[in-house]
Write a protein that holds these residues in place. Structure first.
Motif, short mmCIF file in Angstrom:
data_model
loop_
_atom_site.label_atom_id
_atom_site.label_comp_id
_atom_site.label_asym_id
_atom_site.label_seq_id
_atom_site.Cartn_x
_atom_site.Cartn_y
_atom_site.Cartn_z
N PRO A 1 37.58 50.87 52.55
CA PRO A 1 37.62 50.75 54.01
C PRO A 1 38.42 49.52 54.44
CG PRO A 1 35.39 51.24 53.25
CD PRO A 1 36.20 50.94 52.03
N VAL A 2 39.07 49.61 55.59
CA VAL A 2 39.91 48.53 56.10
C VAL A 2 39.08 47.26 56.31
CG1 VAL A 2 41.35 47.78 58.05
CG2 VAL A 2 41.52 50.13 57.20
N ASP A 3 39.60 46.16 55.80
CA ASP A 3 39.04 44.81 55.99
C ASP A 3 37.60 44.67 55.47
OD1 ASP A 3 41.26 43.59 57.01
OD2 ASP A 3 40.72 43.86 59.11
N ASP A 4 37.21 45.48 54.51
CA ASP A 4 35.89 45.38 53.90
C ASP A 4 36.00 44.51 52.64
OD1 ASP A 4 33.49 45.79 52.46
OD2 ASP A 4 33.20 47.76 53.37
N VAL A 5 35.66 43.24 52.79
CA VAL A 5 35.85 42.28 51.70
C VAL A 5 35.03 42.67 50.47
CG1 VAL A 5 35.47 39.88 50.98
CG2 VAL A 5 36.47 40.38 53.23
N LYS A 6 33.78 43.03 50.67
CA LYS A 6 32.92 43.35 49.52
C LYS A 6 33.44 44.56 48.75
CE LYS A 6 28.19 44.50 48.11
NZ LYS A 6 28.67 45.58 47.22
N ALA A 7 33.79 45.64 49.48
CA ALA A 7 34.26 46.86 48.81
C ALA A 7 35.56 46.59 48.04
CB ALA A 7 34.46 47.97 49.84
N PHE A 8 36.46 45.84 48.65
CA PHE A 8 37.75 45.54 48.02
C PHE A 8 37.53 44.68 46.78
CE2 PHE A 8 42.07 44.04 47.62
CZ PHE A 8 42.86 44.99 48.26
N ALA A 9 36.71 43.63 46.93
CA ALA A 9 36.45 42.74 45.80
C ALA A 9 35.72 43.47 44.68
CB ALA A 9 35.63 41.53 46.27
N ASP A 10 34.86 44.40 45.03
CA ASP A 10 34.16 45.20 44.01
C ASP A 10 35.15 45.97 43.14
OD1 ASP A 10 31.68 44.36 44.85
OD2 ASP A 10 31.20 46.19 45.96
N LYS A 11 36.15 46.56 43.76
CA LYS A 11 37.14 47.35 43.01
C LYS A 11 38.00 46.44 42.13
CE LYS A 11 35.79 51.27 44.65
NZ LYS A 11 34.95 52.14 43.79
N VAL A 12 38.38 45.29 42.66
CA VAL A 12 39.15 44.34 41.85
C VAL A 12 38.32 43.89 40.66
CG1 VAL A 12 40.20 42.04 41.81
CG2 VAL A 12 40.59 43.56 43.78
N GLN A 13 37.06 43.56 40.90
CA GLN A 13 36.19 43.10 39.82
C GLN A 13 35.98 44.21 38.77
OE1 GLN A 13 32.31 41.73 41.08
NE2 GLN A 13 32.09 40.44 39.25
N TYR A 14 35.83 45.44 39.23
CA TYR A 14 35.68 46.55 38.28
C TYR A 14 36.90 46.65 37.37
CZ TYR A 14 35.48 51.29 36.44
OH TYR A 14 35.48 52.37 35.60
N LEU A 15 38.08 46.58 37.96
CA LEU A 15 39.31 46.68 37.16
C LEU A 15 39.46 45.48 36.23
CD1 LEU A 15 41.77 48.10 39.84
CD2 LEU A 15 40.91 49.28 37.81
N ALA A 16 39.00 44.33 36.71
CA ALA A 16 39.05 43.13 35.86
C ALA A 16 38.19 43.32 34.61
CB ALA A 16 38.57 41.92 36.65
N GLN A 17 37.08 44.00 34.77
CA GLN A 17 36.13 44.18 33.66
C GLN A 17 36.42 45.42 32.82
OE1 GLN A 17 32.54 44.22 35.98
NE2 GLN A 17 32.39 41.97 36.08
N HIS A 18 37.38 46.24 33.23
CA HIS A 18 37.69 47.48 32.51
C HIS A 18 39.20 47.60 32.25
CE1 HIS A 18 33.74 48.26 34.34
NE2 HIS A 18 33.52 49.06 33.30
N PRO A 19 39.72 46.83 31.32
CA PRO A 19 41.16 46.86 31.04
C PRO A 19 41.69 48.23 30.61
CG PRO A 19 39.96 45.64 29.35
CD PRO A 19 39.01 45.87 30.47
N LYS A 20 40.86 49.02 29.94
CA LYS A 20 41.29 50.36 29.53
C LYS A 20 41.57 51.23 30.74
CE LYS A 20 39.93 54.44 26.86
NZ LYS A 20 38.85 55.10 26.08
N GLN A 21 40.68 51.17 31.74
CA GLN A 21 40.88 51.95 32.97
C GLN A 21 42.12 51.47 33.73
OE1 GLN A 21 38.02 51.21 31.71
NE2 GLN A 21 36.41 52.67 32.24
N ARG A 22 42.37 50.16 33.71
CA ARG A 22 43.58 49.62 34.34
C ARG A 22 44.82 50.27 33.75
NH1 ARG A 22 41.68 44.09 33.63
NH2 ARG A 22 43.47 43.66 32.27
N LYS A 23 44.85 50.33 32.45
CA LYS A 23 46.00 50.91 31.76
C LYS A 23 46.15 52.39 32.07
CE LYS A 23 48.20 51.20 27.21
NZ LYS A 23 48.07 50.84 25.77
N GLU A 24 45.03 53.12 32.06
CA GLU A 24 45.07 54.56 32.33
C GLU A 24 45.51 54.84 33.77
OE1 GLU A 24 41.14 55.77 31.34
OE2 GLU A 24 41.54 55.88 29.17
#
Length: 364
Positions: A311-334
């Motif tokens: 959602p637009v300007d939703d800091v928590k939702a955006f940060a959650d997705k960044v944090q998820y990708l930070a913790q899942h390098p395999k998914q980042r690559k895929e």
């Protein structure tokens, strides 16, 4: 054979100017007569000087359409070059060159709209879209929706053509890359963002994201590439939120790959995009993307597959997705791999330019 004219009075360089340069260059290479009328001190005019394409310099102000001498001057140019089709870039271009085109009896008067902002339902717009404009060309389905958003009868929907922006895959992928940032530690996550430092691009939100990620104790760097009027304000905000050590303001970037390839995740905080060139470029660099679920972004980013849309300007939702990708390098690559395939299949300039030729030359 009648001439195809591209009219673009923007002095700065952006997606619209890139489109006009590539379309005019491609048509010229195929042997079609082309004329470009551009801002005499603009980057588009400068890049066309050595192209062999007929290019005339001009200046257009918001009220130029009230100047009869200016209208007649443009009319004379169009008649002298046997123009049969004209493509205009800005609202002020449409008001001036559209009227001149009407007086010159040009068959196809096309307004190309690249910004996903609703057109105002003013009496002047109603006049132009009812009496001047013959066709509208847009760069995404989201942009198409904005044409009629405030007035569904403003213009016939079947006269609005969608053709995505294209990317020269060979040139883009073949360019050597010189990363503009080197990781300090192997476990440091690098986020990259590229765009003008202006309200539309909304980088203030990314500074809020940096503060949130720091609060979550994530080890990261945020690279913000681009220049603009908000630079000082953004730098001050970073200091006020104590994240100046986590953010690098990289300035103007000549080759987008230099910045995008320096990061692990590409983040975009734009409030609207007619067509997100930079999203397609990030996908071609095999980077997963986190962006807002708005305007044309869902047409470039496949949510959950090539990146995440929040959602637009939703800091928590955006940060959650960044944090998820930070913790899942395999998914980042895929995700990066799937994004590359999607961009290659949908935004290759070879197929896009073929569509432009069919539209402008053959009317289909």
């Amino acid at each position: 054979m009648k001439t195809i004219c591209f009219f673009n009075s923007t002095e700065a360089w952006g997606g619209g100017e890139k489109w006009h340069l590539e379309a005019s260059t491609h048509l010229h290479a195929l042997g079609h007569p082309v004329l470009v009328i551009a801002h005499i001190k603009g980057e588009l005019y400068n890049r066309l000087l050595t192209s062999g394409i007929q290019c005339l310099g001009t200046r257009v102000a918001n009220l130029s359409f009230l100047n009869l001498l200016k209208i007649r001057s443009i009319k004379k140019i169009l008649e002298g070059h046997n123009v049969g089709t004209i493509v205009m870039n800005l609202s002020r271009d449409l008001k001036l060159a559209g009227l001149a085109s009407k007086w010159a009896g040009i068959e196809r008067i096309i307004y190309r709209r690249g910004s996903a902002i609703p057109i105002k339902n003013s009496w002047l717009n109603r006049y132009y879209f009812n009496h001047i404009v013959i066709e509208v060309l847009v760069n995404s389905h989201a942009t198409k929706k904005t044409v009629l958003a405030l007035n569904p009868t403003l213009f016939p929907e079947d006269k609005i053509k969608v053709i995505y922006n294209g990317i020269d895959m060979d040139t883009f992928l073949g360019k050597p890359t010189q990363p503009c940032y080197q990781k300090k530690d192997a476990d440091e996550l690098v986020l990259s963002n590229l765009g003008r430092l202006e309200f539309q691009k909304n980088q203030k939100f990314l500074i809020d994201i940096a503060a949130e990620l720091k609060r979550r104790k994530l080890k990261f760097k945020l690279l913000i590439g681009g220049e603009g009027r908000l630079r000082e304000e953004l730098v001050n905000k970073a200091k006020n939120l104590h994240v100046q050590e986590q953010i690098v303001f990289a300035g103007f970037i000549e080759n987008p790959k230099d910045l995008i390839c320096s990061g692990d995740i590409f983040v975009l905080s734009s409030l609207w995009e007619g067509f997100g060139y930079v999203l397609a470029e990030a996908a071609l660099c095999k980077k997963p993307i986190v962006a807002f679920d708005c305007s044309s972004n869902p047409e470039v980013v496949v949510d959950g597959s090539t990146g995440f849309l929040t959602p637009v300007d939703d800091v928590k939702a955006f940060a959650d997705k960044v944090q998820y990708l930070a913790q899942h390098p395999k998914q980042r690559k895929e995700m990066g791999h799937r994004g590359f395939i999607f961009a290659h299949e949908n935004f290759d300039s070879k197929s896009i330019q073929e569509k432009i030729v069919n539209y402008l030359v053959y009317g289909r």
